[in-house]
Design a protein around this motif. Structure first.
Motif, PDB file in Angstrom:
ATOM      1  N   ILE A 288       0.803  -1.228   0.000  1.00 32.81           N
ATOM      2  CA  ILE A 288       0.000   0.000   0.000  1.00 32.81           C
ATOM      3  C   ILE A 288       0.833   1.273   0.000  1.00 32.81           C
ATOM      4  N   ASN A 289       2.125   1.189   0.264  1.00 28.68           N
ATOM      5  CA  ASN A 289       2.945   2.410   0.299  1.00 28.68           C
ATOM      6  C   ASN A 289       2.971   3.163  -1.033  1.00 28.68           C
ATOM      7  N   GLN A 294       1.490   8.361  -3.565  1.00 28.75           N
ATOM      8  CA  GLN A 294       0.790   9.152  -4.582  1.00 28.75           C
ATOM      9  C   GLN A 294      -0.112  10.191  -3.928  1.00 28.75           C
ATOM     10  N   TRP A 295      -0.835   9.805  -2.883  1.00 30.45           N
ATOM     11  CA  TRP A 295      -1.702  10.757  -2.194  1.00 30.45           C
ATOM     12  C   TRP A 295      -0.896  11.876  -1.553  1.00 30.45           C
ATOM     13  N   ALA A 298       0.326  14.239  -4.229  1.00 32.38           N
ATOM     14  CA  ALA A 298      -0.734  15.037  -4.851  1.00 32.38           C
ATOM     15  C   ALA A 298      -1.325  16.061  -3.890  1.00 32.38           C
ATOM     16  N   TYR A 299      -1.522  15.690  -2.611  1.00 38.22           N
ATOM     17  CA  TYR A 299      -2.286  16.538  -1.695  1.00 38.22           C
ATOM     18  C   TYR A 299      -1.477  17.004  -0.477  1.00 38.22           C
ATOM     19  N   GLY A 300      -0.195  16.690  -0.424  1.00 38.49           N
ATOM     20  CA  GLY A 300       0.599  17.055   0.744  1.00 38.49           C
ATOM     21  C   GLY A 300       1.429  18.309   0.593  1.00 38.49           C
ATOM     22  N   LEU A 301       1.211  19.060  -0.492  1.00 37.94           N
ATOM     23  CA  LEU A 301       2.007  20.279  -0.682  1.00 37.94           C
ATOM     24  C   LEU A 301       1.645  21.346   0.335  1.00 37.94           C
ATOM     25  N   TYR A 302       0.362  21.461   0.658  1.00 37.02           N
ATOM     26  CA  TYR A 302      -0.121  22.468   1.611  1.00 37.02           C
ATOM     27  C   TYR A 302      -1.195  21.817   2.485  1.00 37.02           C
ATOM     28  N   GLY A 303      -1.406  22.395   3.656  1.00 34.45           N
ATOM     29  CA  GLY A 303      -2.435  21.874   4.557  1.00 34.45           C
ATOM     30  C   GLY A 303      -2.112  20.485   5.075  1.00 34.45           C
ATOM     31  N   ALA A 304      -0.905  20.328   5.642  1.00 38.04           N
ATOM     32  CA  ALA A 304      -0.476  19.007   6.106  1.00 38.04           C
ATOM     33  C   ALA A 304      -1.396  18.467   7.198  1.00 38.04           C
ATOM     34  N   ALA A 352       4.344   4.876   4.602  1.00 39.91           N
ATOM     35  CA  ALA A 352       4.628   6.206   4.042  1.00 39.91           C
ATOM     36  C   ALA A 352       3.909   7.300   4.816  1.00 39.91           C
ATOM     37  N   HIS A 353       2.680   7.044   5.290  1.00 35.89           N
ATOM     38  CA  HIS A 353       1.965   8.093   6.016  1.00 35.89           C
ATOM     39  C   HIS A 353       2.531   8.280   7.423  1.00 35.89           C
ATOM     40  N   TRP A 354       3.192   7.262   7.987  1.00 36.29           N
ATOM     41  CA  TRP A 354       3.877   7.452   9.264  1.00 36.29           C
ATOM     42  C   TRP A 354       5.085   8.372   9.069  1.00 36.29           C
TER      43      TRP A 354
END
Length: 368
Positions: A288-289, A294-295, A298-304, A352-354
């Motif tokens: 799943i990493n 990818q998420w 795509a969505y981690g540039l701002y608003g962590a 990866a999310h950790w």
């Protein structure tokens, strides 16, 4: 895809090179007449029964149309990360914005006007032939694969060429579904919105493209008639409060949008934690990493903070896996959460999310 469509695709893929060449020749000659199939699709007019052609021909037509689309010369970048950074910068500089958002599945345009627009570009004659043949029977809504490239063609003729000639100084960002124009005053934004609306009407567009004015000031706009947020490339730009010492400040900034959150949660829900029972946690992480990365990209540039809250659904899925795998934890969610927390303490780089910072919540905050 129905069972019959899957069977046809399987037969087609047995000899893909020869079949694609034969289909291409027949399409270009105008002699391809596939049998129409009755399907019920959800459109802007409700659930509509359509007589549509096969998906292979639609895909070929969509590819041909995509090749006709050219971006505006003043468009600063086609990179999503750069577009989001520019949108954030321009929203902080210019207090007003005009957003043009397309809803491909709700597009409603007269067939004659659409063919007239396509004929102005380098569209091949056989492309116009099939569009006239198909769209004269059913609307664009009944051809889901063609709706997006057709909408892009309309946006190009309605906005890109016109903005280059009439408003070369206007800063804007563009994606496949939206355009964000930045202006200095409400009167300028209202004038631009009126001009774009008039152009869409002259082009015969009756629905599927929304134009609205957005206020991008740091403070909250008091007039309820004026929007104070817009969505762009999976991010929601809106006023947000941040801590500044003992006080709080309000800034206009992006973070992951509600639609992107729902898409992530749906994908996580599809992961079969019952199948994971036979796997070790390292094998689960390896599988799943790539999707998690990818998420984050795509969505981690701002608003962590918003993204970390969204990715916490993965930790809940891992807790469910632990409860299925270990019999002594099946009745205790908190006990499973403590176990997952101990793994994250020992191996904080495993998922990866950790690594991104979305660690499991404290067990004391979880319900039993």
């Amino acid at each position: 895809m129905t069972a019959e469509e899957r069977r046809q695709v399987a037969i087609f893929e047995e000899r893909p090179g020869a079949n694609i060449h034969a289909l291409w020749i027949r399409l270009r000659s105008g002699s391809y007449h596939p049998p129409a199939e009755t399907k019920t699709l959800k459109t802007n007019k409700g659930r509509q029964t359509c007589q549509i052609t096969d998906l292979v021909a639609q895909k070929v037509m969509a590819t041909a149309l995509a090749g006709q689309i050219a971006f505006s010369t003043t468009h600063p970048s086609a990179n999503p990360a750069e577009n989001i950074a520019l949108a954030k910068l321009h929203s902080a500089t210019w207090p007003w914005a005009v957003t043009i958002k397309s809803f491909a599945q709700a597009l409603d345009i007269e067939v004659g006007n659409l063919l007239s627009l396509l004929s102005k570009g380098p569209a091949a004659p056989w492309v116009l032939l099939y569009l006239r043949r198909w769209l004269s029977i059913e609307g664009v809504q009944c051809y889901p694969m063609l709706a997006t490239p057709i909408t892009s063609v309309i946006i190009y003729h309605a906005f890109d060429r016109w903005i280059d000639e009439n408003h070369p100084s206007v800063k804007f960002e563009k994606s496949q579904q939206a355009i964000i124009c930045h202006l200095a005053s409400y009167s300028m934004a209202a004038a631009l919105k009126t001009q774009v609306d008039d152009r869409l009407i002259r082009l015969g567009v009756k629905g599927g493209i929304q134009v609205k004015i957005v206020h991008c000031k740091k403070g909250i706009w008091q007039d309820g008639k004026i929007a104070t947020r817009f969505e762009f490339l999976g991010y929601t730009f809106r006023p947000r409060q941040i801590a500044a010492g003992d006080a709080t400040n309000t800034i206009f900034s992006p973070a992951i949008s509600a639609g992107a959150k729902i898409a992530i949660w749906r994908q996580v829900r599809k992961w079969n934690h019952h199948y994971w029972v036979q796997l070790e946690i390292e094998q689960i992480a390896a599988s799943i990493n790539p999707q998690i990365n990818q998420w984050i990209y795509a969505y981690g540039l701002y608003g962590a903070r918003e993204l970390k809250r969204t990715l916490d659904a993965i930790n809940r899925k891992l807790v469910a896996w632990i409860r299925c795998k270990h019999k002594d934890m099946r009745r205790g969610k908190r006990k499973a959460a403590i176990y997952l927390e101990s793994i994250a303490t020992r191996l904080p780089q495993l998922f990866a999310h950790w690594k991104y910072g979305a660690l499991p919540r404290k067990a004391s905050k979880m319900k039993s």
